[in-house]
Design an enzyme around this catalytic site. Sequence first.
Site, PDB file in Angstrom:
ATOM      1  N   GLU A  33      -6.990   4.855   7.928  1.00  0.00           N
ATOM      2  CA  GLU A  33      -6.752   6.269   7.612  1.00  0.00           C
ATOM      3  C   GLU A  33      -7.987   6.878   6.957  1.00  0.00           C
ATOM      4  O   GLU A  33      -8.295   8.052   7.166  1.00  0.00           O
ATOM      5  CB  GLU A  33      -5.507   6.402   6.712  1.00  0.00           C
ATOM      6  CG  GLU A  33      -4.236   6.224   7.533  1.00  0.00           C
ATOM      7  CD  GLU A  33      -3.037   5.705   6.747  1.00  0.00           C
ATOM      8  OE1 GLU A  33      -3.051   5.756   5.502  1.00  0.00           O
ATOM      9  OE2 GLU A  33      -2.075   5.242   7.399  1.00  0.00           O
ATOM     10  N   HIS A  78      -9.627   1.231   4.997  1.00  0.00           N
ATOM     11  CA  HIS A  78      -8.355   1.461   5.700  1.00  0.00           C
ATOM     12  C   HIS A  78      -8.603   2.442   6.850  1.00  0.00           C
ATOM     13  O   HIS A  78      -9.393   3.373   6.719  1.00  0.00           O
ATOM     14  CB  HIS A  78      -7.319   2.022   4.722  1.00  0.00           C
ATOM     15  CG  HIS A  78      -5.943   2.050   5.298  1.00  0.00           C
ATOM     16  ND1 HIS A  78      -5.551   3.012   6.202  1.00  0.00           N
ATOM     17  CD2 HIS A  78      -4.888   1.217   5.143  1.00  0.00           C
ATOM     18  CE1 HIS A  78      -4.293   2.754   6.566  1.00  0.00           C
ATOM     19  NE2 HIS A  78      -3.872   1.675   5.939  1.00  0.00           N
ATOM     20  N   ASN A 108       0.868  -1.190   0.000  1.00  0.00           N
ATOM     21  CA  ASN A 108       0.000   0.000   0.000  1.00  0.00           C
ATOM     22  C   ASN A 108       0.900   1.233   0.000  1.00  0.00           C
ATOM     23  O   ASN A 108       1.467   1.583   1.025  1.00  0.00           O
ATOM     24  CB  ASN A 108      -0.895  -0.047   1.251  1.00  0.00           C
ATOM     25  CG  ASN A 108      -1.676   1.243   1.455  1.00  0.00           C
ATOM     26  OD1 ASN A 108      -1.774   2.081   0.559  1.00  0.00           O
ATOM     27  ND2 ASN A 108      -2.234   1.409   2.655  1.00  0.00           N
ATOM     28  N   TRP A 109       1.031   1.865  -1.172  1.00  0.00           N
ATOM     29  CA  TRP A 109       1.953   3.002  -1.291  1.00  0.00           C
ATOM     30  C   TRP A 109       1.428   4.269  -0.636  1.00  0.00           C
ATOM     31  O   TRP A 109       2.153   5.246  -0.509  1.00  0.00           O
ATOM     32  CB  TRP A 109       2.245   3.292  -2.767  1.00  0.00           C
ATOM     33  CG  TRP A 109       3.046   2.232  -3.462  1.00  0.00           C
ATOM     34  CD1 TRP A 109       3.398   0.996  -2.967  1.00  0.00           C
ATOM     35  CD2 TRP A 109       3.611   2.308  -4.780  1.00  0.00           C
ATOM     36  NE1 TRP A 109       4.144   0.312  -3.899  1.00  0.00           N
ATOM     37  CE2 TRP A 109       4.288   1.088  -5.025  1.00  0.00           C
ATOM     38  CE3 TRP A 109       3.607   3.284  -5.779  1.00  0.00           C
ATOM     39  CZ2 TRP A 109       4.946   0.823  -6.228  1.00  0.00           C
ATOM     40  CZ3 TRP A 109       4.268   3.018  -6.980  1.00  0.00           C
ATOM     41  CH2 TRP A 109       4.933   1.807  -7.192  1.00  0.00           C
ATOM     42  N   LYS A 110       0.131   4.270  -0.283  1.00  0.00           N
ATOM     43  CA  LYS A 110      -0.504   5.486   0.258  1.00  0.00           C
ATOM     44  C   LYS A 110      -0.259   6.644  -0.710  1.00  0.00           C
ATOM     45  O   LYS A 110      -0.177   6.421  -1.915  1.00  0.00           O
ATOM     46  CB  LYS A 110       0.001   5.776   1.675  1.00  0.00           C
ATOM     47  CG  LYS A 110      -0.123   4.535   2.566  1.00  0.00           C
ATOM     48  CD  LYS A 110       0.020   4.807   4.026  1.00  0.00           C
ATOM     49  CE  LYS A 110      -0.103   3.478   4.776  1.00  0.00           C
ATOM     50  NZ  LYS A 110      -0.168   3.631   6.225  1.00  0.00           N
ATOM     51  N   GLY A 132       2.449   2.451  10.931  1.00  0.00           N
ATOM     52  CA  GLY A 132       3.464   3.500  10.836  1.00  0.00           C
ATOM     53  C   GLY A 132       4.180   3.800  12.136  1.00  0.00           C
ATOM     54  O   GLY A 132       4.936   4.777  12.227  1.00  0.00           O
ATOM     55  N   GLY A 177       2.714  -1.039   4.373  1.00  0.00           N
ATOM     56  CA  GLY A 177       2.682   0.377   4.007  1.00  0.00           C
ATOM     57  C   GLY A 177       4.083   0.879   3.703  1.00  0.00           C
ATOM     58  O   GLY A 177       4.648   0.627   2.636  1.00  0.00           O
ATOM     59  N   GLY A 178       4.687   1.563   4.670  1.00  0.00           N
ATOM     60  CA  GLY A 178       5.989   2.211   4.489  1.00  0.00           C
ATOM     61  C   GLY A 178       7.047   1.342   3.830  1.00  0.00           C
ATOM     62  O   GLY A 178       7.748   1.787   2.907  1.00  0.00           O
ATOM     63  N   SER A 223       3.245  -1.882  10.491  1.00  0.00           N
ATOM     64  CA  SER A 223       4.685  -1.962  10.762  1.00  0.00           C
ATOM     65  C   SER A 223       5.311  -3.299  10.362  1.00  0.00           C
ATOM     66  O   SER A 223       6.223  -3.785  11.037  1.00  0.00           O
ATOM     67  CB  SER A 223       4.977  -1.644  12.238  1.00  0.00           C
ATOM     68  OG  SER A 223       4.633  -0.298  12.514  1.00  0.00           O
ATOM     69  N   GLU A 282      -5.527  -4.713  10.881  1.00  0.00           N
ATOM     70  CA  GLU A 282      -4.513  -3.669  11.029  1.00  0.00           C
ATOM     71  C   GLU A 282      -4.791  -2.879  12.311  1.00  0.00           C
ATOM     72  O   GLU A 282      -5.593  -1.936  12.300  1.00  0.00           O
ATOM     73  CB  GLU A 282      -4.559  -2.705   9.841  1.00  0.00           C
ATOM     74  CG  GLU A 282      -4.219  -3.327   8.521  1.00  0.00           C
ATOM     75  CD  GLU A 282      -3.634  -2.298   7.556  1.00  0.00           C
ATOM     76  OE1 GLU A 282      -2.482  -2.467   7.161  1.00  0.00           O
ATOM     77  OE2 GLU A 282      -4.324  -1.317   7.247  1.00  0.00           O
TER      78      GLU A 282
HETATM   79  P1  PGA Z   1       2.732   0.531   7.723  1.00  0.00           P
HETATM   80  O1  PGA Z   1       1.240   0.753   7.120  1.00  0.00           O
HETATM   81  O2  PGA Z   1       3.243  -0.753   7.140  1.00  0.00           O
HETATM   82  O3  PGA Z   1       3.505   1.731   7.238  1.00  0.00           O
HETATM   83  O4  PGA Z   1       2.595   0.473   9.197  1.00  0.00           O
HETATM   84  C1  PGA Z   1       0.386  -0.326   6.935  1.00  0.00           C
HETATM   85  C2  PGA Z   1      -0.911   0.161   6.339  1.00  0.00           C
HETATM   86  O5  PGA Z   1      -1.331   1.278   6.651  1.00  0.00           O
HETATM   87  O6  PGA Z   1      -1.561  -0.558   5.547  1.00  0.00           O
END
Ligand code: PGA
Length: 252
Positions: A96, A94, A8-10, A175, A235-236, A214, A169
Amino acid sequence: MKKLVVGNWKMYGNPAMAKALAVSVAQKSGSFPEVEVVLCPPHVLLAQLRQWLVGSKVALGAQDCHGEVEGAFTGDVSAPMLRETGCSYVIVGHSERRAAYRETDEIVRKKAEAAITSGLCPIICVGETLSEREQGKAEDVVGQQVMASVPDMARATGGAKSNFVLAYEPVWAIGSGKIPTMDDIAQMHAYIVSVASRRTGCAPEAVAVLYGGSVKASNARDIMSANGVSGVLVGGASLKEDEFCSIIAAVK
Ligand code: PGA
């Protein structure tokens, strides 16, 4: 059931970086046919990514879709549009988006429904906040999200014919560099599977639940060893080529 690694590149990336990353992931993931790899870039990069992934086994996913097929929804993108652009997956619900856009379970369910109807596999995200966990409410919160976010038409077969995937999640793990213990992950995954199986009438062993929050090359193997983990949502670390490819290798 194939293991799934979803990046997930966001809201990160540009064409130059996307091309380098996609080409390298496409090439390196070829060594791990037992892992399904999905890249979810921002919408504007989807069409280009599709071309760079031609001939590879890497699938394309989007980070969100609207619940309607079309209409006067400025700025939004529908599930059929994503399908036509080459997506096979879409992330919905998600945390977010649940937090920043106040997306309710009902909105998430409509999005998941639109995705399934359009031939996309929704990755339906659920997870508790830190305060909910500290108050001992994690299972109640996550169970409620699963019951209300998974649509009636959701079916799990344990194979390629499943039309949805869940992702656990924990909001506090996203993050932050913090992750739950492997026992906590296993316990929550078992709970999610039992609720999703009740919700859909599908066999528990057919329900796929990814872990996200994470995930890194250094913890992916441990996380995959927890009971009930069908893959990871990254994500990251999905923005770093070496790191992401090491996660794919660890998951295999
Ligand atoms: P993260 O994000 O790996 O940067 O913690 C995961 C996500 O939001 O899907």
